[in-house]
Design a protein around this motif. Sequence first.
Motif, PDB file in Angstrom:
ATOM      1  N   TYR B  24       0.830  -1.211   0.000  1.00  0.00           N
ATOM      2  CA  TYR B  24       0.000   0.000   0.000  1.00  0.00           C
ATOM      3  C   TYR B  24       0.861   1.255   0.000  1.00  0.00           C
ATOM      4  O   TYR B  24       0.562   2.227  -0.690  1.00  0.00           O
ATOM      5  CB  TYR B  24      -0.948   0.015   1.204  1.00  0.00           C
ATOM      6  CG  TYR B  24      -2.218  -0.747   0.954  1.00  0.00           C
ATOM      7  CD1 TYR B  24      -2.981  -0.505  -0.190  1.00  0.00           C
ATOM      8  CD2 TYR B  24      -2.676  -1.699   1.854  1.00  0.00           C
ATOM      9  CE1 TYR B  24      -4.145  -1.209  -0.438  1.00  0.00           C
ATOM     10  CE2 TYR B  24      -3.836  -2.407   1.621  1.00  0.00           C
ATOM     11  CZ  TYR B  24      -4.569  -2.158   0.478  1.00  0.00           C
ATOM     12  OH  TYR B  24      -5.713  -2.852   0.238  1.00  0.00           O
ATOM     13  N   ILE B  28       0.432   4.051  -2.683  1.00  0.00           N
ATOM     14  CA  ILE B  28       0.163   5.433  -2.262  1.00  0.00           C
ATOM     15  C   ILE B  28       1.212   6.375  -2.863  1.00  0.00           C
ATOM     16  O   ILE B  28       0.892   7.464  -3.347  1.00  0.00           O
ATOM     17  CB  ILE B  28       0.160   5.526  -0.718  1.00  0.00           C
ATOM     18  CG1 ILE B  28      -1.112   4.856  -0.163  1.00  0.00           C
ATOM     19  CG2 ILE B  28       0.236   6.982  -0.245  1.00  0.00           C
ATOM     20  CD1 ILE B  28      -1.068   4.557   1.314  1.00  0.00           C
ATOM     21  N   LYS B  32       0.513   9.513  -5.164  1.00  0.00           N
ATOM     22  CA  LYS B  32       0.924  10.890  -4.855  1.00  0.00           C
ATOM     23  C   LYS B  32       1.716  11.511  -5.993  1.00  0.00           C
ATOM     24  O   LYS B  32       1.690  12.717  -6.197  1.00  0.00           O
ATOM     25  CB  LYS B  32       1.750  10.904  -3.574  1.00  0.00           C
ATOM     26  CG  LYS B  32       0.917  10.765  -2.305  1.00  0.00           C
ATOM     27  CD  LYS B  32       1.803  10.833  -1.076  1.00  0.00           C
ATOM     28  CE  LYS B  32       0.969  10.888   0.202  1.00  0.00           C
ATOM     29  NZ  LYS B  32       1.806  10.755   1.404  1.00  0.00           N
ATOM     30  N   SER B  53     -14.916   6.259  -4.980  1.00  0.00           N
ATOM     31  CA  SER B  53     -14.280   7.557  -5.138  1.00  0.00           C
ATOM     32  C   SER B  53     -14.542   8.014  -6.574  1.00  0.00           C
ATOM     33  O   SER B  53     -14.931   7.229  -7.418  1.00  0.00           O
ATOM     34  CB  SER B  53     -12.780   7.429  -4.903  1.00  0.00           C
ATOM     35  OG  SER B  53     -12.262   6.373  -5.669  1.00  0.00           O
ATOM     36  N   ASP B  73      -9.987  11.276  -6.573  1.00  0.00           N
ATOM     37  CA  ASP B  73      -9.853  12.055  -5.333  1.00  0.00           C
ATOM     38  C   ASP B  73      -9.416  11.171  -4.165  1.00  0.00           C
ATOM     39  O   ASP B  73      -9.215  11.651  -3.057  1.00  0.00           O
ATOM     40  CB  ASP B  73     -11.144  12.833  -5.012  1.00  0.00           C
ATOM     41  CG  ASP B  73     -12.397  11.997  -5.146  1.00  0.00           C
ATOM     42  OD1 ASP B  73     -12.274  10.771  -5.336  1.00  0.00           O
ATOM     43  OD2 ASP B  73     -13.496  12.560  -5.055  1.00  0.00           O
ATOM     44  N   ALA B  74      -9.236   9.861  -4.411  1.00  0.00           N
ATOM     45  CA  ALA B  74      -8.701   8.978  -3.373  1.00  0.00           C
ATOM     46  C   ALA B  74      -7.314   8.509  -3.796  1.00  0.00           C
ATOM     47  O   ALA B  74      -7.084   8.212  -4.967  1.00  0.00           O
ATOM     48  CB  ALA B  74      -9.621   7.778  -3.173  1.00  0.00           C
ATOM     49  N   VAL B  75      -6.390   8.471  -2.852  1.00  0.00           N
ATOM     50  CA  VAL B  75      -4.985   8.249  -3.211  1.00  0.00           C
ATOM     51  C   VAL B  75      -4.706   6.819  -3.663  1.00  0.00           C
ATOM     52  O   VAL B  75      -3.960   6.605  -4.622  1.00  0.00           O
ATOM     53  CB  VAL B  75      -4.062   8.609  -2.024  1.00  0.00           C
ATOM     54  CG1 VAL B  75      -2.613   8.337  -2.377  1.00  0.00           C
ATOM     55  CG2 VAL B  75      -4.231  10.056  -1.649  1.00  0.00           C
ATOM     56  N   ILE B  76      -5.284   5.836  -2.962  1.00  0.00           N
ATOM     57  CA  ILE B  76      -4.983   4.451  -3.336  1.00  0.00           C
ATOM     58  C   ILE B  76      -5.483   4.171  -4.760  1.00  0.00           C
ATOM     59  O   ILE B  76      -4.783   3.575  -5.575  1.00  0.00           O
ATOM     60  CB  ILE B  76      -5.579   3.465  -2.304  1.00  0.00           C
ATOM     61  CG1 ILE B  76      -4.836   3.624  -0.977  1.00  0.00           C
ATOM     62  CG2 ILE B  76      -5.485   2.021  -2.803  1.00  0.00           C
ATOM     63  CD1 ILE B  76      -5.428   2.879   0.187  1.00  0.00           C
ATOM     64  N   VAL B  77      -6.685   4.649  -5.047  1.00  0.00           N
ATOM     65  CA  VAL B  77      -7.214   4.469  -6.405  1.00  0.00           C
ATOM     66  C   VAL B  77      -6.332   5.197  -7.426  1.00  0.00           C
ATOM     67  O   VAL B  77      -6.075   4.682  -8.513  1.00  0.00           O
ATOM     68  CB  VAL B  77      -8.675   4.977  -6.488  1.00  0.00           C
ATOM     69  CG1 VAL B  77      -9.182   4.936  -7.915  1.00  0.00           C
ATOM     70  CG2 VAL B  77      -9.563   4.131  -5.598  1.00  0.00           C
TER      71      VAL B  77
END
Lengths: 408, 140
Positions: B24, B28, B32, B53, B73-77
């Motif tokens: 993860y 992440i 980013k 998301s 708007d979600a980092v993992i996605v």
Amino acid sequence: MIATFDVIDIRKDFPILNQTIHGKPLVYFDNAATTQKPLSVIEALSQYYMEFNANIHRGIHTLAERATAEYEATRDKAKDFINAAQREEIVFTRGTTEGINLVAQTYGRQNLKAGDEVIISGMEHHSNIVPWQMICEEKGAILRVIPINEQGDLLMDEYEKLLSEKTKIVAVVYVSNSLGTINPVKEIITKAHQYGAKVLIDGAQASAHLDIDVQDLDADFYVFSSHKVYGPTGVGVLYGKRELLDAMPPYQGGGEMIREVSFGKTTYNDLPYKFEAGTPNIADTVAFKAALDYVTTIGKSVIGEYEHELLTYATESLQSIDGLQIIGQAKEKISVISYVLEGIHHQDIGIMLDNDGIAVRTGHHCTQPLMDRFCILGTSRASFAMYNTKEEIDRLVQGLYKIKKKLG
Amino acid sequence: MTINEIQDEIIDEFSLFDDWEGKYDYIIDIGKKLPPLDSQYKTEENIIKGCQSRVWLHAEMQDDKVMFLGESDAVIVKGLIGLLIRVLSGHSPEEIAKADLYFIDRIGMAQHLAQTRANGLFAMLKQMKLYALAYSTMSN
């Protein structure tokens, strides 16, 4: 009766809790979605299929009679659970959603006409919005919404302004699934009755946490689901006052709900069977009684007190996290905490917590209009049940700190 | 590099991590670093349905190759989009359409996250393949 509440003993009754997820002990904080089931419920389900599976009501043999007796025993238990006056006022459904649809499609269709008004609140689950929209559209009736304030309390003075002679139905949630708010439903009902409107209370979230007394509330309809009260999925209860249920047309046609059938004319069965067409979900309904027994034996006041302790502890712990905002700070709440972490998407929170073995719910919680009210797309939500502990809340807080460090 | 060579490279990279915490962190990090999508592409029609998301995906042709851009708007996605873009962007429509994305399985992502519709990984992949299919039909 359990003299003192001991969560360690309680946890022994829920075998599912004793497992690891991604190598870490499971923390189950998704109880507002569905609760886990005690052994007694699992055993009751298994016993039904092992010992007395048979179709109910019409059979003359021993198994059918036993299945019927056990199924009907759940009705008696459900009647006591919500303090209904008569067992005929307890209709089994598939769940809360079906109960609301039943009332909208029978009572609603029979009694609404163009220009009439139905009042719901701004914190309803989609299940208590869409069925009313559908029938309002069909009848040309108008749906009105009680607004809520920033804390997540209903604006009662706005409610009073909405009430009029045109109001025919008020359908309001007892406890909000997204915010945890306990609504003043008794007052809502009293005020609606002054205008001759009937009131449906969505008790899905309330019934596992609060003592329910439909007679004291003077509710016209009260609906809830077994699976949120430690029982099996696929069963629910619709309570309705007898005179209302009697006057309502049937919901679905089929077996069980008839008295006599000919091609010219069918007469309908008595209450509650008029509303229970077809072979019902016998096994789950039978096991539902074990769940109600379980909750009643421990006592909802004992459960409520413990859950309140968890809520207070969790609220204080979560508020200590910089950038965390709790959505829903109503005066009266059950053990549900919705929150957002500044700059971090709720989906990331859900995935990361799951990796730590912690189950929370993320998203709009089927309350999109409510999310719009707070100008957010969703939250993550931790909801507690009687088997949760403060140590588990500590793990949630640690998990959130870690997420903040990585994603903040 | 071919699509499969890139996939093998990713499988190698993920084999360095012995738990999902590390995987993860890596996803992440990719998320980013994914360049933000130009606001002109953040349109309603570029939103992929089926994700918890919001996910936007834009595709365009450059010299017979499909180029993908995306954001969430979600980092993992966002990290997952980054991985899919790294594998599929810059290849011909035909290559993308017939690509077998075995890396998702091999890095353990399918088992770890894809069962719920929440992460929308397969929705993204499907959309990328649809773009490729549309471009290859156009060029024929």
